[in-house]
Design a protein around this motif. Sequence first.
Motif, short mmCIF file in Angstrom:
data_model
loop_
_atom_site.label_atom_id
_atom_site.label_comp_id
_atom_site.label_asym_id
_atom_site.label_seq_id
_atom_site.Cartn_x
_atom_site.Cartn_y
_atom_site.Cartn_z
N UNK A 235 -5.37 -6.75 9.91
CA UNK A 235 -5.49 -6.61 11.36
C UNK A 235 -6.24 -5.35 11.72
N UNK A 236 -5.93 -4.83 12.89
CA UNK A 236 -6.63 -3.68 13.44
C UNK A 236 -6.05 -2.37 12.87
N UNK A 237 -6.38 -2.11 11.61
CA UNK A 237 -5.80 -0.98 10.89
C UNK A 237 -6.82 0.13 10.73
N UNK A 238 -6.47 1.33 11.20
CA UNK A 238 -7.29 2.50 10.91
C UNK A 238 -6.82 3.14 9.62
N UNK A 239 -5.52 3.34 9.52
CA UNK A 239 -4.93 3.84 8.30
C UNK A 239 -3.45 3.47 8.25
N UNK A 240 -2.92 3.36 7.04
CA UNK A 240 -1.50 3.09 6.86
C UNK A 240 -0.86 4.35 6.30
N UNK A 241 0.02 4.93 7.08
CA UNK A 241 0.61 6.21 6.71
C UNK A 241 1.69 6.07 5.65
N UNK A 242 2.52 5.07 5.77
CA UNK A 242 3.57 4.83 4.79
C UNK A 242 3.79 3.33 4.69
N UNK A 243 4.27 2.91 3.53
CA UNK A 243 4.66 1.52 3.30
C UNK A 243 5.96 1.53 2.53
N UNK B 221 14.95 0.43 0.44
CA UNK B 221 14.92 0.25 -1.01
C UNK B 221 13.98 1.27 -1.64
N UNK B 222 12.75 1.29 -1.14
CA UNK B 222 11.75 2.21 -1.67
C UNK B 222 10.63 2.38 -0.65
N UNK B 223 10.01 3.54 -0.66
CA UNK B 223 8.91 3.81 0.25
C UNK B 223 7.87 4.66 -0.47
N UNK C 216 9.98 7.37 -2.60
CA UNK C 216 11.38 7.62 -2.32
C UNK C 216 12.13 6.33 -2.64
N UNK C 217 13.24 6.45 -3.37
CA UNK C 217 14.00 5.29 -3.78
C UNK C 217 15.47 5.41 -3.37
N UNK C 218 16.07 4.29 -3.07
CA UNK C 218 17.52 4.28 -2.92
C UNK C 218 18.14 4.57 -4.28
N UNK C 219 19.27 5.28 -4.28
CA UNK C 219 19.92 5.62 -5.55
C UNK C 219 20.25 4.37 -6.37
N UNK C 220 20.57 3.30 -5.69
CA UNK C 220 21.01 2.08 -6.38
C UNK C 220 19.89 1.40 -7.17
N UNK C 221 18.63 1.75 -6.90
CA UNK C 221 17.53 1.08 -7.58
C UNK C 221 16.71 2.03 -8.45
N UNK C 222 17.04 3.31 -8.43
CA UNK C 222 16.27 4.28 -9.23
C UNK C 222 16.33 3.91 -10.70
N UNK C 223 15.17 3.95 -11.34
CA UNK C 223 15.08 3.62 -12.75
C UNK C 223 14.90 2.13 -13.02
N UNK C 224 15.08 1.31 -11.99
CA UNK C 224 14.92 -0.15 -12.17
C UNK C 224 13.75 -0.70 -11.35
#
Length: 121
Positions: free
Chosen positions: A26-34, A48-50, A58-66
Motif C-alpha cells: 500500500x501507501x508505505x513510506x517506511x515501516x518503523x516496526x513489525x 510474541x515478538x517485534x 524483542x521477545x516474550x519470555x515464553x518464546x525466547x529460544x524457540x
Amino acid sequence: QVQLVESGGGLVQAGGSLRLSCAASGSIFTINYMGWYRQVPGKQRELVAAITSGGNTNYADSVKGRFTISRDNAKNTVALQMNSLKPEDTAVYYCNAGVTRKIGGGVWDYWGQGTQVTVSS
C-alpha cells in the motif's frame, strides 16, 4: 491505505515447527516496526515478538529460544520462525506494523487478519 497479509498458520504436533509470514503493501513510506501478537479466546492479545527497522528484536519470555523474528525491509515483509512448539502456543497470530505513510506522515498502527496456529499434544 496499507494492508498486511499473513500466511503460514496451521496444525502441527508438539515439538514441531511452523513459519509465519506477513507482507505489507500500500501507501508505505517506511515501516518503523513489525511484530507478531497472539490471542486466545477470553484473553488479551499479547506480544510474541517485534523487530525494528534497524533489526532490534524483542521477545516474550515464553518464546525466547524457540521463536525467531526476521524482516526484509526492501520487501516490507516479516517472518516468525516457530520451533519446539507447545500446545500453549495455540492461538490466532496477528501481524502488526507501525507504518509511516507516503502522505500524511506520522506512525500508523496496522494489523493483519490473523492466522490460526494449533499445536496438538
